[in-house]
Write an enzyme that holds these catalytic residues in place. Structure first.
Site, PDB file in Angstrom:
ATOM      1  N   ARG A  37      -8.336   0.441  -0.349  1.00  0.00           N
ATOM      2  CA  ARG A  37      -7.276   0.354  -1.352  1.00  0.00           C
ATOM      3  C   ARG A  37      -7.715  -0.395  -2.608  1.00  0.00           C
ATOM      4  O   ARG A  37      -7.256  -0.101  -3.717  1.00  0.00           O
ATOM      5  CB  ARG A  37      -6.045  -0.324  -0.736  1.00  0.00           C
ATOM      6  CG  ARG A  37      -4.805  -0.350  -1.642  1.00  0.00           C
ATOM      7  CD  ARG A  37      -3.606  -0.884  -0.866  1.00  0.00           C
ATOM      8  NE  ARG A  37      -2.377  -0.849  -1.661  1.00  0.00           N
ATOM      9  CZ  ARG A  37      -1.752  -1.918  -2.148  1.00  0.00           C
ATOM     10  NH1 ARG A  37      -2.260  -3.131  -1.927  1.00  0.00           N
ATOM     11  NH2 ARG A  37      -0.636  -1.804  -2.841  1.00  0.00           N
ATOM     12  N   ILE A  63       0.740   0.898  -7.858  1.00  0.00           N
ATOM     13  CA  ILE A  63       0.216   1.445  -6.615  1.00  0.00           C
ATOM     14  C   ILE A  63       1.187   0.998  -5.532  1.00  0.00           C
ATOM     15  O   ILE A  63       1.560  -0.169  -5.455  1.00  0.00           O
ATOM     16  CB  ILE A  63      -1.225   0.954  -6.323  1.00  0.00           C
ATOM     17  CG1 ILE A  63      -1.757   1.571  -5.018  1.00  0.00           C
ATOM     18  CG2 ILE A  63      -1.331  -0.551  -6.299  1.00  0.00           C
ATOM     19  CD1 ILE A  63      -3.242   1.295  -4.776  1.00  0.00           C
ATOM     20  N   SER A  64       1.638   1.948  -4.725  1.00  0.00           N
ATOM     21  CA  SER A  64       2.713   1.661  -3.777  1.00  0.00           C
ATOM     22  C   SER A  64       2.317   0.612  -2.736  1.00  0.00           C
ATOM     23  O   SER A  64       1.145   0.475  -2.381  1.00  0.00           O
ATOM     24  CB  SER A  64       3.133   2.943  -3.055  1.00  0.00           C
ATOM     25  OG  SER A  64       3.746   3.843  -3.952  1.00  0.00           O
ATOM     26  N   GLN A  65       3.316  -0.099  -2.272  1.00  0.00           N
ATOM     27  CA  GLN A  65       3.161  -1.035  -1.166  1.00  0.00           C
ATOM     28  C   GLN A  65       2.612  -0.283   0.048  1.00  0.00           C
ATOM     29  O   GLN A  65       3.076   0.812   0.374  1.00  0.00           O
ATOM     30  CB  GLN A  65       4.527  -1.634  -0.852  1.00  0.00           C
ATOM     31  CG  GLN A  65       4.578  -2.588   0.309  1.00  0.00           C
ATOM     32  CD  GLN A  65       6.010  -3.016   0.599  1.00  0.00           C
ATOM     33  OE1 GLN A  65       6.952  -2.607  -0.074  1.00  0.00           O
ATOM     34  NE2 GLN A  65       6.181  -3.847   1.620  1.00  0.00           N
ATOM     35  N   PRO A  66       1.621  -0.823   0.750  1.00  0.00           N
ATOM     36  CA  PRO A  66       1.065  -0.122   1.913  1.00  0.00           C
ATOM     37  C   PRO A  66       2.119   0.279   2.947  1.00  0.00           C
ATOM     38  O   PRO A  66       2.053   1.365   3.522  1.00  0.00           O
ATOM     39  CB  PRO A  66       0.064  -1.123   2.484  1.00  0.00           C
ATOM     40  CG  PRO A  66      -0.406  -1.879   1.279  1.00  0.00           C
ATOM     41  CD  PRO A  66       0.820  -2.015   0.417  1.00  0.00           C
TER      42      PRO A  66
END
Length: 218
Positions: A37, A63-66
């Site tokens: 990531r 960038i989206s939260q995992p």
């Protein structure tokens, strides 16, 4: 930047966090575990790359939260070889997870700065969508429909009818619906005219650029 043993160790810890939060699909967890990531983010954020939070990228996007990536991917129930339409390519991180899951990915990004950046980045990291398009996510990609699965990675004030029309019978769409605060929504197409809508949980995404002329599904 490289993908080091330290990064891999941090991803192992991240996987534990995601499991505790309810991401249990083995294939999804394996995909997240393998994808570096930190390479999708600005180097200044590298030390935070494996925290379960979203971070800024280009064009005022994130960038989206995992957890969000894992949870949406889990809801889709992707099987290898399925055609998946992604609305909001962003950094390409979610795209890469979908590809790792064996999906044939068609992805759309409306921010030109992000589109150009991600179009160059993904092949360098070994991930190549079937089709990457700069355009309006509300319209989808009707020329490639129907899709087995559709994922929307930005907050949509409405559920676009154009996307519903491109969903295969028996297919699933995951979309955050709402304005400042959204509800993660799972839609299953049961027949040509029948859709099942299930509200899953509250969530928060950057907004989808709105085309107010489009009709919604409620």
């Amino acid at each position: 930047m490289k993908d080091t043993f330290k990064h891999q160790g941090l991803r192992n810890r991240l996987i534990q966090v995601l499991q505790e939060k309810g991401v249990t699909d083995h294939a999804v967890l394996s995909a997240i575990k393998e994808i570096p990531r930190h390479l999708y983010m600005d180097p200044s954020f590298e030390q935070y790359a494996y925290q379960d939070v979203a971070f800024p990228i280009a064009a005022e996007q994130t960038i989206s939260q995992p957890y969000t990536v894992g949870f949406q991917s889990q809801l889709l129930e992707i099987k290898p070889g399925e055609k998946v339409l992604e609305i909001g390519t962003g950094s390409g991180y979610q795209t890469s997870v979908l590809i790792r899951l064996g999906a044939v990915v068609y992805t759309i990004e409306r921010q030109q700065e992000l589109y150009k950046k991600t179009q160059l980045l993904l092949p360098k990291l070994g991930y190549k969508p079937k089709y990457m398009y700069f355009g309006d996510g509300y319209k989808g990609l009707p020329q490639f429909a129907p899709f087995d699965k559709i994922i929307v990675t930005c907050g949509a004030p409405i559920i676009p009818r154009a996307l519903l029309a491109q969903l295969k019978i028996g297919g699933r769409m995951v979309i955050p619906v709402g304005d400042a605060q959204q509800m993660m929504t799972l839609i299953t197409r049961n027949s040509a005219k029948e859709f099942d809508k299930q509200i899953i949980e509250e969530c928060a995404f950057v907004p989808m650029l709105t085309d107010k002329s489009l009709k919604s599904f409620s």
